[in-house]
Design a protein around this motif. Structure first.
Motif, PDB file in Angstrom:
ATOM      1  N   THR A  98      13.044  66.121  31.268  1.00  8.52           N
ATOM      2  CA  THR A  98      12.837  67.431  31.877  1.00  8.52           C
ATOM      3  C   THR A  98      13.227  68.513  30.875  1.00  8.52           C
ATOM      4  O   THR A  98      13.719  68.225  29.784  1.00  8.52           O
ATOM      5  CB  THR A  98      13.684  67.578  33.153  1.00  8.52           C
ATOM      6  N   HIS A 136       2.235  71.180  27.896  1.00  4.47           N
ATOM      7  CA  HIS A 136       1.349  72.131  28.575  1.00  4.47           C
ATOM      8  C   HIS A 136       1.632  73.520  27.981  1.00  4.47           C
ATOM      9  O   HIS A 136       2.690  74.102  28.248  1.00  4.47           O
ATOM     10  CB  HIS A 136       1.602  72.127  30.080  1.00  4.47           C
ATOM     11  N   MET A 191       5.432  73.689  29.055  1.00 12.26           N
ATOM     12  CA  MET A 191       5.959  72.887  30.166  1.00 12.26           C
ATOM     13  C   MET A 191       5.787  71.411  29.826  1.00 12.26           C
ATOM     14  O   MET A 191       4.817  71.020  29.161  1.00 12.26           O
ATOM     15  CB  MET A 191       5.247  73.218  31.475  1.00 12.26           C
ATOM     16  N   ASP A 195       7.350  68.231  35.002  1.00 12.73           N
ATOM     17  CA  ASP A 195       8.379  69.248  35.238  1.00 12.73           C
ATOM     18  C   ASP A 195       7.713  70.623  35.215  1.00 12.73           C
ATOM     19  O   ASP A 195       7.001  70.968  34.270  1.00 12.73           O
ATOM     20  CB  ASP A 195       9.456  69.169  34.162  1.00 12.73           C
ATOM     21  N   SER A 196       7.929  71.404  36.249  1.00 13.23           N
ATOM     22  CA  SER A 196       7.286  72.719  36.359  1.00 13.23           C
ATOM     23  C   SER A 196       8.098  73.834  35.711  1.00 13.23           C
ATOM     24  O   SER A 196       7.704  75.004  35.757  1.00 13.23           O
ATOM     25  CB  SER A 196       7.044  73.060  37.832  1.00 13.23           C
ATOM     26  N   THR A 197       9.227  73.500  35.098  1.00  9.62           N
ATOM     27  CA  THR A 197      10.062  74.502  34.443  1.00  9.62           C
ATOM     28  C   THR A 197       9.365  75.044  33.199  1.00  9.62           C
ATOM     29  O   THR A 197       8.874  74.275  32.369  1.00  9.62           O
ATOM     30  CB  THR A 197      11.421  73.911  34.044  1.00  9.62           C
TER      31      THR A 197
END
Length: 231
Positions: A98, A136, A191, A195-197
């Motif tokens: 993460t 990403h 990203m 994990d969207s953080t």
């Protein structure tokens, strides 16, 4: 008269003795036949005599003895197979990294014109984790879609980062032409898979020029590889 009576008594006595003798012989015959029958049955069932010698014509071992496999593996082959299986299981069991597990930085690749940068994700946690997929990336606020991923750069096995270990991803910014629609970028977002953080990454140097129509990214890999990461 006495002589006839005595002769009759002698005949009766002789008959009695003969009867007893026949009975004794029959009893001895039965006693002798029982062990012989038992021995014969034992030899027929096991193929071995009482002294342990094999009585079969072919000389084969006792049928009750389990068959032994003719195939054998060397200790080295067994150890290698075990180690390979263990390594694959460990990779699959590692948790996904993460944003809290890694530090992502960017650096230019080669000299000007700077058409590529290299992202480095270093495991700063105290345990191993698996860096899945590709980064990403979004360079510009005006282009919210992720930078396309180059399929040929996908590694053959999962990337597992031990504490302190890095992984890399090559990113293409443009073709380096003066006529491209490049836009200046001083920072961009990254990203991780699963994990969207959002991780804010500073562009190297005084900034980079990005053509959104030409931008591409590779997968995370333990090292950059010639050929797979050339795009």
């Amino acid at each position: 008269m006495n002589t006839l009576r005595n002769h009759s008594v002698l005949l009766a006595a002789a008959g009695t003795v003969l009867t007893l003798s026949l009975t004794a012989c029959q009893s001895e015959g039965k006693a002798d036949s029982a062990p012989k029958a038992t021995v014969a049955a034992t030899v027929a069932a096991t193929g071995k005599a009482a002294d342990g010698k094999d009585t079969s014509a072919s000389g084969t071992t006792d049928a009750a003895e389990p068959a032994r496999s003719t195939e054998s593996k060397s200790p080295r082959d067994s150890a290698a197979g075990s180690a390979g299986t263990t390594g694959e299981q460990a990779s699959a069991a590692a948790r996904v990294c993460t944003a809290r597990d890694v530090r992502v930085t960017a650096a230019t690749q080669d000299g000007p014109p700077y058409t590529h940068i290299v992202l480095t994700a270093k495991n700063t946690s105290g345990s191993s984790c698996r860096l899945a997929g590709a980064p990403h990336i979004q360079f510009l606020e005006s282009h919210k879609q992720d930078v396309p991923v180059v399929a040929k750069s996908k590694p053959a096995s999962p990337v597992v980062l031990t504490p302190g270990a890095p992984a890399y991803a090559l990113v293409k910014l443009s073709d380096g032409g003066v006529d491209e629609e490049n836009e200046p970028v001083s920072a961009f977002s990254v990203m991780l898979e699963g994990d969207s953080t959002v991780i804010a990454v500073s562009a190297p140097g005084s900034g980079i020029a990005v053509d959104p129509a030409k931008a591409l990214t590779g997968y995370w890999t333990p090292e950059l590889r010639n050929g797979a990461d050339d795009f």
